[in-house]
Scaffold this motif. Sequence first.
Motif, PDB file in Angstrom:
ATOM      1  N   SER A 209       0.892  56.004 -72.616  1.00  0.00           N
ATOM      2  CA  SER A 209       0.417  57.360 -72.894  1.00  0.00           C
ATOM      3  C   SER A 209       0.950  58.286 -71.810  1.00  0.00           C
ATOM      4  O   SER A 209       0.860  57.974 -70.619  1.00  0.00           O
ATOM      5  CB  SER A 209      -1.118  57.418 -72.904  1.00  0.00           C
ATOM      6  N   MET A 210       1.496  59.426 -72.235  1.00  0.00           N
ATOM      7  CA  MET A 210       2.036  60.395 -71.274  1.00  0.00           C
ATOM      8  C   MET A 210       1.453  61.777 -71.551  1.00  0.00           C
ATOM      9  O   MET A 210       1.420  62.226 -72.705  1.00  0.00           O
ATOM     10  CB  MET A 210       3.564  60.460 -71.373  1.00  0.00           C
ATOM     11  N   GLU A 211       0.995  62.430 -70.514  1.00  0.00           N
ATOM     12  CA  GLU A 211       0.535  63.805 -70.662  1.00  0.00           C
ATOM     13  C   GLU A 211       1.710  64.725 -70.995  1.00  0.00           C
ATOM     14  O   GLU A 211       2.880  64.360 -70.797  1.00  0.00           O
ATOM     15  CB  GLU A 211      -0.139  64.279 -69.372  1.00  0.00           C
ATOM     16  N   ALA A 212       1.392  65.903 -71.496  1.00  0.00           N
ATOM     17  CA  ALA A 212       2.431  66.893 -71.780  1.00  0.00           C
ATOM     18  C   ALA A 212       3.264  67.140 -70.520  1.00  0.00           C
ATOM     19  O   ALA A 212       2.716  67.229 -69.405  1.00  0.00           O
ATOM     20  CB  ALA A 212       1.803  68.189 -72.271  1.00  0.00           C
ATOM     21  N   ASN A 213       4.583  67.204 -70.704  1.00  0.00           N
ATOM     22  CA  ASN A 213       5.550  67.516 -69.646  1.00  0.00           C
ATOM     23  C   ASN A 213       5.690  66.421 -68.579  1.00  0.00           C
ATOM     24  O   ASN A 213       6.359  66.634 -67.560  1.00  0.00           O
ATOM     25  CB  ASN A 213       5.210  68.853 -68.965  1.00  0.00           C
ATOM     26  N   ALA A 214       5.085  65.266 -68.801  1.00  0.00           N
ATOM     27  CA  ALA A 214       5.192  64.170 -67.830  1.00  0.00           C
ATOM     28  C   ALA A 214       6.581  63.545 -67.873  1.00  0.00           C
ATOM     29  O   ALA A 214       7.260  63.547 -68.906  1.00  0.00           O
ATOM     30  CB  ALA A 214       4.132  63.122 -68.103  1.00  0.00           C
ATOM     31  N   LYS A 215       6.988  62.993 -66.734  1.00  0.00           N
ATOM     32  CA  LYS A 215       8.256  62.267 -66.620  1.00  0.00           C
ATOM     33  C   LYS A 215       7.972  60.892 -66.045  1.00  0.00           C
ATOM     34  O   LYS A 215       7.162  60.750 -65.122  1.00  0.00           O
ATOM     35  CB  LYS A 215       9.234  63.017 -65.709  1.00  0.00           C
ATOM     36  N   TRP A 216       8.671  59.884 -66.586  1.00  0.00           N
ATOM     37  CA  TRP A 216       8.472  58.515 -66.082  1.00  0.00           C
ATOM     38  C   TRP A 216       9.707  57.683 -66.353  1.00  0.00           C
ATOM     39  O   TRP A 216      10.352  57.826 -67.394  1.00  0.00           O
ATOM     40  CB  TRP A 216       7.255  57.869 -66.750  1.00  0.00           C
ATOM     41  N   VAL A 258      15.484  53.824 -67.522  1.00  0.00           N
ATOM     42  CA  VAL A 258      15.534  54.905 -68.509  1.00  0.00           C
ATOM     43  C   VAL A 258      14.418  55.905 -68.219  1.00  0.00           C
ATOM     44  O   VAL A 258      13.234  55.540 -68.198  1.00  0.00           O
ATOM     45  CB  VAL A 258      15.373  54.355 -69.947  1.00  0.00           C
ATOM     46  N   GLU A 259      14.788  57.156 -67.995  1.00  0.00           N
ATOM     47  CA  GLU A 259      13.780  58.187 -67.740  1.00  0.00           C
ATOM     48  C   GLU A 259      13.355  58.830 -69.052  1.00  0.00           C
ATOM     49  O   GLU A 259      14.187  59.244 -69.860  1.00  0.00           O
ATOM     50  CB  GLU A 259      14.308  59.263 -66.790  1.00  0.00           C
ATOM     51  N   ILE A 260      12.037  58.925 -69.243  1.00  0.00           N
ATOM     52  CA  ILE A 260      11.450  59.583 -70.412  1.00  0.00           C
ATOM     53  C   ILE A 260      10.888  60.918 -69.956  1.00  0.00           C
ATOM     54  O   ILE A 260      10.020  60.967 -69.072  1.00  0.00           O
ATOM     55  CB  ILE A 260      10.327  58.727 -71.024  1.00  0.00           C
ATOM     56  N   ASN A 261      11.387  61.991 -70.537  1.00  0.00           N
ATOM     57  CA  ASN A 261      10.878  63.329 -70.246  1.00  0.00           C
ATOM     58  C   ASN A 261      10.100  63.809 -71.463  1.00  0.00           C
ATOM     59  O   ASN A 261      10.684  64.095 -72.518  1.00  0.00           O
ATOM     60  CB  ASN A 261      12.036  64.290 -69.961  1.00  0.00           C
TER      61      ASN A 261
END
Length: 340
Positions: A209-216, A258-261
Amino acid sequence: MAKVLKIRELGFYWETLDPFLFCAYHQDNFPKGNENLGPDAEFLKGRITGNDFTKKDEFRMYHGQKVPGFPGHPHAGFETVTLVEKGFADHSDSLGAKGRFGNGDVQWMTAGKGILHSEMFPLVHQDQPNPLVLFQLWLNLPSRSKKVEPHFKMFWNEDIPVEHIQDENANKIQIKLIAGKLCKNKALAPTPDSFAAKAENHLQIWRISMEANAKWKLPASSASTNKMLFFYSGSEIEVDGFSIEAGHSLTLNPAEEVEINNGNEAAEFLFLEGMPINEPVVQQGPFVANSRNEMMEVINTYQQTQFGGWPFDEYEKVHAKDAGRFAQHADGKMEYPPAK
């Protein structure tokens, strides 16, 4: 080297890579339940009950006649991993085991040489809707494990490890570990004969789960694995120069970080990884084998033994409305979620 190898639109059944066979995603907005834990008769009009896969009134009955779900049916030669994020599933099987799980719980079942089970979706709330969000993964077994004894194990939501991360802007990322490990967290042990029980198989099942505008950054791993990310809820993400809308899967290069934006809405993902088994797959309905001869053997065994037969009074088995979450194993042992 490319980090994203393929992008594919998601259907009802999500196409996966070896060692996984496929993933079924169920999202149903079930109405209030009646005394039988099913929808009122008005919701059954216009449906082909017993084989209802059309999303009418925002839900399906699947193979259920009175209660949505999948009445008693066989499996052999693989494993099911069932994640119930919202709502409940009622399990019953030919070993005499049964249970109710949901709201974040996971059931890991190694079908092995064969088992009959039912998976019903009881509408336990009679004063409010009963939404369901459920994933079921079919995980293959290597030939040496296809005839192991069937077994299931419960992962109660309260026990499942969760990794909490914040990016440089304090946006939150949450990774729920169903299988595998991340940072200092390691998933619960699966069933003893599971493909996931051997560390060298590098099996990973994560709910992200990623918040809005999160990067990981999804970490790199063994170059020999198959690695897929399923983006099923949110608006849009950017990965390796690709802008991808929700409702797509990504086949990833396992050797690359791999970066997820994430975009401007909260996003939800299912991540799968594992070493390929690299054996022939012969699938016929609920059975998986390595050859046609082995498939005929499985079918003949089922026809002769019914994998032990059905010990309950009906195939569309549901438990009492107030049963709560529980598991009763084949040896009679009772199990409950940990107390809060």
